[in-house]
Design a protein around this motif. Structure first.
Motif, short mmCIF file in Angstrom:
data_model
loop_
_atom_site.label_atom_id
_atom_site.label_comp_id
_atom_site.label_asym_id
_atom_site.label_seq_id
_atom_site.Cartn_x
_atom_site.Cartn_y
_atom_site.Cartn_z
N PRO A 150 0.82 -1.22 0.00
CA PRO A 150 0.00 0.00 0.00
C PRO A 150 0.85 1.26 0.00
O PRO A 150 1.93 1.30 0.58
N SER A 151 0.34 2.27 -0.69
CA SER A 151 1.01 3.58 -0.69
C SER A 151 0.73 4.29 0.62
O SER A 151 -0.36 4.15 1.19
N ASN A 152 1.68 5.07 1.05
CA ASN A 152 1.50 5.91 2.22
C ASN A 152 0.33 6.86 1.94
O ASN A 152 0.30 7.51 0.89
N PRO A 153 -0.66 6.94 2.84
CA PRO A 153 -1.86 7.76 2.57
C PRO A 153 -1.56 9.23 2.24
O PRO A 153 -2.17 9.80 1.34
N GLU A 154 -0.61 9.83 2.95
CA GLU A 154 -0.28 11.24 2.68
C GLU A 154 0.37 11.37 1.30
O GLU A 154 0.05 12.28 0.53
N PHE A 155 1.28 10.44 0.99
CA PHE A 155 1.94 10.48 -0.33
C PHE A 155 0.91 10.25 -1.43
O PHE A 155 0.95 10.91 -2.47
N LEU A 156 -0.02 9.32 -1.21
CA LEU A 156 -1.04 9.02 -2.22
C LEU A 156 -1.89 10.25 -2.50
O LEU A 156 -2.15 10.58 -3.66
N GLN A 157 -2.33 10.95 -1.45
CA GLN A 157 -3.13 12.15 -1.64
C GLN A 157 -2.36 13.21 -2.41
O GLN A 157 -2.89 13.88 -3.30
N SER A 158 -1.10 13.37 -2.08
CA SER A 158 -0.24 14.31 -2.79
C SER A 158 -0.09 13.91 -4.26
O SER A 158 -0.16 14.75 -5.17
N PHE A 159 0.10 12.62 -4.51
CA PHE A 159 0.24 12.10 -5.87
C PHE A 159 -1.03 12.38 -6.68
O PHE A 159 -0.98 12.85 -7.81
N LEU A 160 -2.19 12.05 -6.09
CA LEU A 160 -3.47 12.24 -6.79
C LEU A 160 -3.72 13.71 -7.12
O LEU A 160 -4.26 14.03 -8.18
N LYS A 161 -3.32 14.58 -6.21
CA LYS A 161 -3.49 16.02 -6.45
C LYS A 161 -2.52 16.51 -7.53
O LYS A 161 -2.92 17.23 -8.45
N GLN A 162 -1.27 16.09 -7.44
CA GLN A 162 -0.25 16.55 -8.39
C GLN A 162 -0.53 16.07 -9.81
O GLN A 162 -0.29 16.80 -10.77
N TYR A 163 -1.06 14.86 -9.95
CA TYR A 163 -1.25 14.28 -11.28
C TYR A 163 -2.72 14.16 -11.68
O TYR A 163 -3.06 13.33 -12.52
N GLN A 164 -3.58 15.00 -11.15
CA GLN A 164 -5.00 14.85 -11.45
C GLN A 164 -5.32 15.02 -12.93
O GLN A 164 -6.17 14.30 -13.48
N GLU A 165 -4.64 15.93 -13.63
CA GLU A 165 -4.89 16.11 -15.07
C GLU A 165 -4.42 14.88 -15.85
O GLU A 165 -5.11 14.42 -16.77
N GLU A 166 -3.26 14.35 -15.50
CA GLU A 166 -2.75 13.16 -16.16
C GLU A 166 -3.65 11.96 -15.91
O GLU A 166 -3.86 11.13 -16.80
N LEU A 167 -4.21 11.85 -14.71
CA LEU A 167 -5.10 10.74 -14.41
C LEU A 167 -6.42 10.86 -15.16
O LEU A 167 -7.02 9.86 -15.56
N LYS A 168 -6.86 12.09 -15.42
CA LYS A 168 -8.04 12.29 -16.28
C LYS A 168 -7.72 11.84 -17.70
O LYS A 168 -8.54 11.22 -18.38
N GLU A 169 -6.50 12.15 -18.14
CA GLU A 169 -6.06 11.71 -19.47
C GLU A 169 -6.00 10.18 -19.53
O GLU A 169 -6.33 9.59 -20.55
N PHE A 170 -5.57 9.55 -18.44
CA PHE A 170 -5.57 8.09 -18.39
C PHE A 170 -6.98 7.55 -18.62
O PHE A 170 -7.19 6.60 -19.38
N ASN A 171 -7.98 8.15 -17.97
CA ASN A 171 -9.37 7.71 -18.17
C ASN A 171 -9.79 7.87 -19.63
O ASN A 171 -10.49 7.02 -20.18
N ASN A 172 -9.35 8.95 -20.28
CA ASN A 172 -9.64 9.15 -21.70
C ASN A 172 -8.98 8.07 -22.56
O ASN A 172 -9.60 7.54 -23.49
N ILE A 173 -7.73 7.73 -22.23
CA ILE A 173 -7.02 6.68 -22.96
C ILE A 173 -7.75 5.35 -22.77
O ILE A 173 -7.91 4.57 -23.71
N TYR A 174 -8.22 5.10 -21.56
CA TYR A 174 -8.98 3.88 -21.29
C TYR A 174 -10.22 3.83 -22.18
O TYR A 174 -10.53 2.80 -22.79
#
Length: 191
Positions: A150-174
């Motif tokens: 498991p990812s560290n919860p604080e690091f995970l939240q930071s990751f999700l915030k930092q890469y939110q645009e890229e993760l939206k792009e991932f959904n588009n690629i999917y």
């Protein structure tokens, strides 16, 4: 292994339900079509280093005889961002066995078998089974650890915030890859 260790192992396994891990983006492939041929290709999204994957639950299979109890646990993984099921080349399971003959014996074994729903580049020409919609993005899982770290919860939240645009792009690629899966499924039915 004694009785306590065996049953504590089961508790530890189930504690991994809901675990979110960051998996290297290089382990994933999308379906593309070029010059009439379908291919599984790696992809990049800006500087996104990893895709968040969640262990949803464990599929349980239970068998019991007069002298043996066997519980098989197979994890179900999905993408955190769109909740879509992930297809991997192998089905990995933990098999927990209690032999009740005297003295009692306990065993935990990892089983790995081919996943018939995982399609490689040649499968759609030679296979009798049809591609599944879950094949849109496949995970070429490199690590054969069934329980994801498991990812560290604080690091995970930071990751999700930092890469939110890229993760939206991932959904588009999917979603784009899903359309290719439907095209390929149609092609398979026509042949």
């Amino acid at each position: 292994m004694n009785n306590n260790d065996f049953y504590n192992s089961i508790k530890i396994i189930f504690k991994h339900q809901g675990t979110i891990a960051l998996i290297d983006i290089e382990e994933f492939k999308k379906l593309t079509r070029k010059n009439g041929k379908y291919n599984w290709v790696p992809f990049e999204i800006g500087s996104l280093p990893a895709i968040p994957v969640v262990t949803n639950n464990f599929k349980e299979s239970f068998r019991s005889t007069a002298d043996r109890i066997r519980l098989t646990l197979t994890p179900n993984w999905s993408f955190l961002t769109n909740k879509k099921k992930i297809i991997t080349p192998y089905i990995e399971s933990l098999e927990l066995t209690e032999n009740s003959s005297s003295p009692k014996r306990y065993k935990i074994v990892k089983r790995i078998g081919h996943n018939m729903h995982y399609f490689s580049e040649n499968d759609y020409y030679n296979s009798d089974s049809y591609i599944q919609k879950e094949n849109a993005i496949q995970w070429e899982k490199q690590n054969h650890n069934i329980l994801l770290t498991p990812s560290n919860p604080e690091f995970l939240q930071s990751f999700l915030k930092q890469y939110q645009e890229e993760l939206k792009e991932f959904n588009n690629i999917y979603n784009e890859s899903s359309k290719k899966v439907l095209e390929l499924k149609y092609y398979q039915r026509r042949k």
